[in-house]
Scaffold this motif. Sequence first.
Motif, short mmCIF file in Angstrom:
data_model
loop_
_atom_site.label_atom_id
_atom_site.label_comp_id
_atom_site.label_asym_id
_atom_site.label_seq_id
_atom_site.Cartn_x
_atom_site.Cartn_y
_atom_site.Cartn_z
N ARG A 98 31.05 -69.11 -34.84
CA ARG A 98 31.13 -67.60 -34.79
C ARG A 98 29.42 -67.15 -33.86
NH1 ARG A 98 33.60 -63.55 -38.41
NH2 ARG A 98 33.66 -65.28 -40.00
N ILE A 99 28.96 -66.59 -33.23
CA ILE A 99 27.67 -67.10 -32.69
C ILE A 99 27.15 -65.86 -32.80
CG2 ILE A 99 26.26 -67.44 -30.65
CD1 ILE A 99 28.89 -69.22 -31.79
N VAL A 100 25.86 -64.83 -32.91
CA VAL A 100 25.54 -64.00 -32.62
C VAL A 100 23.62 -64.46 -31.68
CG1 VAL A 100 24.02 -61.06 -33.72
CG2 VAL A 100 26.27 -62.41 -34.49
N TYR A 101 23.71 -63.56 -30.57
CA TYR A 101 22.86 -63.79 -29.48
C TYR A 101 21.92 -62.80 -30.00
CZ TYR A 101 24.67 -67.92 -27.95
OH TYR A 101 25.36 -68.73 -27.59
N VAL A 102 20.39 -62.70 -30.62
CA VAL A 102 19.78 -61.61 -30.04
C VAL A 102 18.48 -61.86 -29.26
CG1 VAL A 102 18.30 -59.98 -31.58
CG2 VAL A 102 20.35 -61.55 -33.19
N ASP A 103 18.63 -60.44 -28.20
CA ASP A 103 17.29 -60.43 -27.64
C ASP A 103 16.68 -59.19 -27.24
OD1 ASP A 103 15.96 -63.09 -25.51
OD2 ASP A 103 15.36 -60.76 -25.45
N ASN A 104 16.23 -58.93 -26.17
CA ASN A 104 14.88 -57.22 -26.57
C ASN A 104 15.34 -57.36 -24.82
OD1 ASN A 104 13.12 -58.80 -25.99
ND2 ASN A 104 11.77 -56.69 -26.91
N ASP A 105 15.41 -58.73 -23.78
CA ASP A 105 15.26 -58.15 -22.73
C ASP A 105 16.99 -57.91 -21.80
OD1 ASP A 105 13.15 -59.15 -20.53
OD2 ASP A 105 15.28 -59.92 -19.47
N PRO A 106 16.41 -56.56 -21.15
CA PRO A 106 17.86 -56.47 -20.31
C PRO A 106 18.35 -57.14 -19.74
CG PRO A 106 16.28 -55.08 -19.97
CD PRO A 106 15.71 -56.05 -21.04
N LEU A 107 18.03 -58.09 -19.39
CA LEU A 107 18.06 -59.16 -18.14
C LEU A 107 19.10 -60.07 -19.15
CD1 LEU A 107 18.23 -59.90 -15.20
CD2 LEU A 107 16.49 -60.99 -15.28
N TYR A 126 26.54 -60.32 -29.29
CA TYR A 126 24.90 -59.91 -28.14
C TYR A 126 24.67 -59.09 -29.06
CZ TYR A 126 28.52 -62.54 -25.38
OH TYR A 126 29.08 -63.36 -25.35
N VAL A 127 23.31 -58.55 -29.78
CA VAL A 127 22.74 -57.87 -29.90
C VAL A 127 21.34 -57.01 -29.14
CG1 VAL A 127 21.16 -57.07 -32.77
CG2 VAL A 127 23.69 -58.49 -32.52
N ASP A 128 21.09 -55.76 -29.36
CA ASP A 128 19.76 -55.48 -28.26
C ASP A 128 18.97 -54.99 -29.39
OD1 ASP A 128 18.21 -55.06 -26.92
OD2 ASP A 128 19.02 -52.71 -25.60
N ALA A 129 17.98 -56.39 -29.99
CA ALA A 129 16.99 -56.14 -31.30
C ALA A 129 15.92 -56.88 -31.03
CB ALA A 129 17.50 -56.20 -32.28
N ASP A 130 14.80 -55.68 -31.27
CA ASP A 130 13.59 -56.66 -30.85
C ASP A 130 13.51 -57.60 -31.91
OD1 ASP A 130 10.36 -56.65 -31.36
OD2 ASP A 130 10.81 -55.85 -29.35
N LEU A 131 12.62 -59.28 -32.29
CA LEU A 131 12.21 -59.80 -33.30
C LEU A 131 11.99 -59.33 -34.20
CD1 LEU A 131 11.89 -63.06 -33.66
CD2 LEU A 131 10.26 -63.15 -32.69
N ARG A 132 10.31 -58.51 -33.83
CA ARG A 132 9.22 -57.40 -33.75
C ARG A 132 10.74 -56.94 -35.71
NH1 ARG A 132 7.77 -57.32 -30.16
NH2 ARG A 132 5.88 -58.68 -29.81
N ASP A 133 11.87 -56.28 -35.57
CA ASP A 133 13.08 -55.49 -36.85
C ASP A 133 13.48 -56.28 -36.71
OD1 ASP A 133 14.12 -53.24 -37.08
OD2 ASP A 133 14.04 -52.36 -35.65
N PRO A 134 13.42 -57.27 -38.30
CA PRO A 134 14.22 -57.86 -39.04
C PRO A 134 15.12 -57.52 -39.84
CG PRO A 134 11.88 -58.73 -39.28
CD PRO A 134 11.92 -57.46 -38.69
N ASP A 135 14.76 -55.99 -39.90
CA ASP A 135 15.83 -55.68 -40.65
C ASP A 135 17.08 -55.47 -39.86
OD1 ASP A 135 14.54 -55.76 -43.22
OD2 ASP A 135 13.43 -53.67 -43.12
N ARG A 136 16.97 -54.38 -38.40
CA ARG A 136 17.83 -54.53 -37.69
C ARG A 136 18.84 -55.72 -37.26
NH1 ARG A 136 20.46 -51.82 -33.48
NH2 ARG A 136 20.50 -52.78 -31.48
N ILE A 137 17.85 -56.85 -36.92
CA ILE A 137 18.42 -58.22 -36.26
C ILE A 137 19.39 -58.25 -37.46
CG2 ILE A 137 17.87 -60.46 -36.22
CD1 ILE A 137 15.66 -59.78 -34.90
N LEU A 138 19.53 -58.56 -38.53
CA LEU A 138 19.87 -58.55 -40.41
C LEU A 138 20.80 -57.32 -39.67
CD1 LEU A 138 17.14 -59.98 -42.43
CD2 LEU A 138 18.91 -61.19 -41.69
N GLY A 139 20.54 -56.47 -40.23
CA GLY A 139 21.86 -55.48 -40.12
C GLY A 139 23.01 -55.60 -39.29
#
Lengths: 267, 307
Positions: A98-107, A126-139
């Motif tokens: 299982r893979i969760v991909y995270v990026d904040n770039d729309p393209l 796929y998660v739309d999140a900024d690296l600067r927001d680790p809590d959101r990424i973890l959530g």
Amino acid sequence: MGDVATGVDRTVAHSARMWNYYQGGKDNYQVDRDIAEEMLAIYPGYGIKARTCRYYLFRTVRFLTVEEGVRQFLDVGTGLPTAENTHQVAQQFAPESRIVYVDNDPLVLAHARSLLTSSPEGTTCYVDADLRDPDRILGEARASLDFREPVALLLLGVLGHIAEYEEALGIVRRLVDGLPPGSYLVQCDGTTTDASYVKALAEYHDAIGVPYNPRSHEQIAAYFEGLELLEPGVVPIHQWRPEHGLVGVPAAVDESGGVGRTPLRPG
Amino acid sequence: MGAFDSASEQPAVPFGMLRDQPGDRVGSTVLRMAVGAQLRKRREAAGVSREEAAYLIRSSGAKVSRMELGRHRFKERDLVDLLALYGVDEDERKEFLDLARQANVPGWWQRYGDLLPSWFETYVAMEHAASVIRTYEVQFVPGLLQTDEYARSVVRLVHSDPEEVERRVDLRRRRQELLTSANAPQLWAVIDEAALHRAPADGGLCRAQLKLLLELNELPNVSLQIATFGRGVHPATCGSFTILRFPVQDLPDVVYLEHLNGALYLDKASEVEDYVDMWHRLCTRIDPPETSGSTLERIRAEVCAAS
């Protein structure tokens, strides 16, 4: 013209599209190729670096899947799809991964959602999140992954996008502390070991949408503090469990990284 | 590990990428395009002009240009002469000739040659060779996703002979087999919501079509995005278009634009970029593919209620 509503801008060079160009991909614009070529003229090692990074991803993900039995991956800073993406490598050896991909770039997200699709046995999301927001990424990761089992966190060539090193270090700490016991950190970034590489990045710092900052080898090693480093430790990535094929010894690159494991019991 | 077996050098073998592909799926078209592209590279590297090359093979610069674009079958004698002129060594010459021979093998669609205008035959050949198909449709469900009944009603808009209608539906079905074949391409389709409401004949047919879309949407190599009415206007300020990508690094993406009596194939970098950029802005603006299942269910309910 740049399009404010969609975040796709054809007039400014874009880090993920330039990286795609260095990797031999076709998802780049003229403006990306122009800047990429100018940077190549200063530092000709970009092409080898791009391929070596992709091969490092392949070797680390295969190692974790096959040798360590990892089945969950959190890939932050996905980039545009190329030949061997994280889920393809993992699912090639363990289809149920299982893979969760995270990026904040729309393209990047649009490509990931449509083209990085899972094997029927596993999942990708796929998660739309900024690296600067680790809590959101973890959530968001918790919603798709089982946090009673280990997770491999991939931070490949993304921490350099955080301008301040201390902030990058803090992000790594918060992400790693939020992972289940016995999880893994896979990381790499460009190093200050080559003057022309540093010069290319400095000269084009403001020409690229999201600038990139190289770090010293020691700064990269410090990301792994508190983790058990797996062999061979933090090294220039062409030396990380290299495989000598027909072409002989892999070319040296100015990029360091490693794989570390979090303690089995918290605390 | 074909992509990585040369960490220190550019791939030494120009056709390395092709060897990894099962012969059937690469198809003669993309092979011809790849051989043509390599031929152009070798000519330019040797500093030979198109006219000089044409003179050698008793032909015109325009024909050399078509050969290099892969739009012309290769004559073995011409190839041998050109490769010698470009100073290509014997091993590579043999490889060129082998590939050119494979590239001359006709595709399955040529049995439908009598039905296909030549501009559409080219499209079917390229679609068969593509690794990624990105398509935007305004008025119809894309051909690769149509039920037989839907396809039949669309074909009947222009053709009346029952036998011909059936063969055209057959052809469309053959094209669809691509999606579930080994090494199938990735299809990324954007459909305007209007196309899904516009039932070609009756509500039952439309419901069956929506059911098929829901099923195909589950395939790992199919991604649907629907430009819903609710999201308002979107950046695609043009008609339908398709962008084809081929599994060979040297080949550029090709934009296919169809009109009533012909088609345009764009492969010039700046023109392709106009469409790719529009595609990027379109699919980042509308709902992501994860929501397409529920959107299709909603439209199916609306269509059922209306009929």
